[in-house]
Scaffold this motif. Structure first.
Motif, PDB file in Angstrom:
ATOM      1  N   LEU A  82       0.973  -1.158  -0.102  1.00  0.00           N
ATOM      2  CA  LEU A  82      -0.070   0.036  -0.005  1.00  0.00           C
ATOM      3  C   LEU A  82       0.938   1.119  -0.043  1.00  0.00           C
ATOM      4  N   ASN A  83       1.730   1.257   0.959  1.00  0.00           N
ATOM      5  CA  ASN A  83       2.918   2.411   0.819  1.00  0.00           C
ATOM      6  C   ASN A  83       3.356   2.749  -0.696  1.00  0.00           C
ATOM      7  N   GLN A  84       3.849   1.666  -1.172  1.00  0.00           N
ATOM      8  CA  GLN A  84       4.305   1.671  -2.510  1.00  0.00           C
ATOM      9  C   GLN A  84       3.335   2.080  -3.585  1.00  0.00           C
ATOM     10  N   ALA A  85       1.952   1.635  -3.533  1.00  0.00           N
ATOM     11  CA  ALA A  85       1.218   2.183  -4.498  1.00  0.00           C
ATOM     12  C   ALA A  85       0.668   3.663  -4.172  1.00  0.00           C
ATOM     13  N   TYR A  86       0.740   3.699  -2.865  1.00  0.00           N
ATOM     14  CA  TYR A  86       0.143   5.239  -2.761  1.00  0.00           C
ATOM     15  C   TYR A  86       1.418   6.316  -3.198  1.00  0.00           C
ATOM     16  N   THR A  87       2.553   6.169  -2.790  1.00  0.00           N
ATOM     17  CA  THR A  87       3.603   6.801  -3.133  1.00  0.00           C
ATOM     18  C   THR A  87       3.753   7.114  -4.903  1.00  0.00           C
ATOM     19  N   GLU A  88       3.627   5.975  -5.483  1.00  0.00           N
ATOM     20  CA  GLU A  88       3.528   5.948  -6.865  1.00  0.00           C
ATOM     21  C   GLU A  88       2.337   6.738  -7.394  1.00  0.00           C
ATOM     22  N   ARG A  89       1.242   6.741  -6.851  1.00  0.00           N
ATOM     23  CA  ARG A  89       0.076   7.681  -7.211  1.00  0.00           C
ATOM     24  C   ARG A  89       0.128   8.883  -6.941  1.00  0.00           C
ATOM     25  N   PHE A  90       0.590   9.280  -5.724  1.00  0.00           N
ATOM     26  CA  PHE A  90       0.860  10.829  -5.261  1.00  0.00           C
ATOM     27  C   PHE A  90       1.951  11.473  -5.058  1.00  0.00           C
ATOM     28  N   GLY A  91       3.136  10.766  -5.221  1.00  0.00           N
ATOM     29  CA  GLY A  91       4.492  11.482  -5.044  1.00  0.00           C
ATOM     30  C   GLY A  91       4.915  11.496  -3.704  1.00  0.00           C
ATOM     31  N   PHE A  92       4.146  11.177  -2.525  1.00  0.00           N
ATOM     32  CA  PHE A  92       4.453  11.403  -1.148  1.00  0.00           C
ATOM     33  C   PHE A  92       3.909  10.388  -0.402  1.00  0.00           C
ATOM     34  N   PRO A  93       4.537  10.082   0.898  1.00  0.00           N
ATOM     35  CA  PRO A  93       4.030   8.873   1.505  1.00  0.00           C
ATOM     36  C   PRO A  93       2.617   9.240   2.137  1.00  0.00           C
ATOM     37  N   PHE A  94       1.961   7.953   2.529  1.00  0.00           N
ATOM     38  CA  PHE A  94       0.766   8.128   3.214  1.00  0.00           C
ATOM     39  C   PHE A  94       0.747   8.457   4.423  1.00  0.00           C
ATOM     40  N   ILE A  95       0.022   9.496   4.827  1.00  0.00           N
ATOM     41  CA  ILE A  95       0.273  10.266   6.239  1.00  0.00           C
ATOM     42  C   ILE A  95      -1.034  10.359   6.844  1.00  0.00           C
ATOM     43  N   ILE A  96      -1.332   9.648   8.174  1.00  0.00           N
ATOM     44  CA  ILE A  96      -2.376   9.547   8.893  1.00  0.00           C
ATOM     45  C   ILE A  96      -1.880   9.836  10.281  1.00  0.00           C
ATOM     46  N   ALA A  97      -2.496  10.636  11.260  1.00  0.00           N
ATOM     47  CA  ALA A  97      -2.331  10.786  12.576  1.00  0.00           C
ATOM     48  C   ALA A  97      -2.701   9.422  13.294  1.00  0.00           C
ATOM     49  N   VAL A  98      -1.800   8.604  13.295  1.00  0.00           N
ATOM     50  CA  VAL A  98      -2.012   7.144  14.055  1.00  0.00           C
ATOM     51  C   VAL A  98      -2.384   7.096  15.267  1.00  0.00           C
TER      52      VAL A  98
END
Length: 167
Positions: free
Chosen positions: A104-120
């Motif tokens: 998911l990290n890889q797919a997200y970064t490829e799609r948006f150009g930055f890492p997935f960020i969420i207030a965990v």
């Protein structure tokens, strides 16, 4: 823990040393916010720091987003990120979970150009995975705005952990 009185009395150098990591080791945000002292509340400080980010260029905002680590990663990251990810159990992923986060990290970064960020801190592994799936459907601009809002939440959690509300 620092008081707002102590923070308001600090030199810019000391202020940046105290708060430079609040926005994922982007001390320029603290340096710019320093000029708006004195702060009468943690909320006022947070608003000032958020305003700095919002006034920054798209490139500076993108650099801030890219400064965040991948969730569930085993890479080196800021101490605050390590603690935050551990609070959601991301430091104890099974091999299958680790693989799913990596994909998911890889797919997200490829799609948006930055890492997935969420207030965990307000999530579980399951809710983070659900948010990953949902947010992968967003437009790039919508997701950039969502990611910035999550950065602002993370910064508030970090300020609350660093400062006492006492003026």
């Amino acid at each position: 823990m620092l008081s707002l009185s102590e923070l308001n009395a600090m030199s810019q150098e000391a202020f940046v040393a105290a708060l430079g990591a609040i926005f994922e080791n982007t001390p320029a945000i603290a340096a710019k916010a320093w000029h708006q002292r004195p702060f009468d509340s943690v909320e006022a400080l947070h608003r000032a720091m958020v305003a700095v980010v919002q006034a920054d260029s798209d490139d500076a905002q993108l650099a801030l987003l890219r400064a965040h680590p991948d969730l569930g990663s085993r890479a080196a990251m800021a101490d605050a990120s390590v603690q935050e990810q551990a609070s959601a159990g991301l430091d104890r992923l099974s091999p299958e979970e680790y693989s799913r986060f990596h994909q998911l990290n890889q797919a997200y970064t490829e799609r948006f150009g930055f890492p997935f960020i969420i207030a965990v801190r307000s999530h579980t592994k399951a809710s983070i995975l659900a948010a990953f799936e949902e947010r992968l459907q967003n437009s790039r601009e919508s997701e950039r705005q969502t990611a910035l809002q999550e950065v602002f939440k993370i910064a508030r959690f970090r300020l609350d952990a660093t400062l006492s509300a006492e003026v």
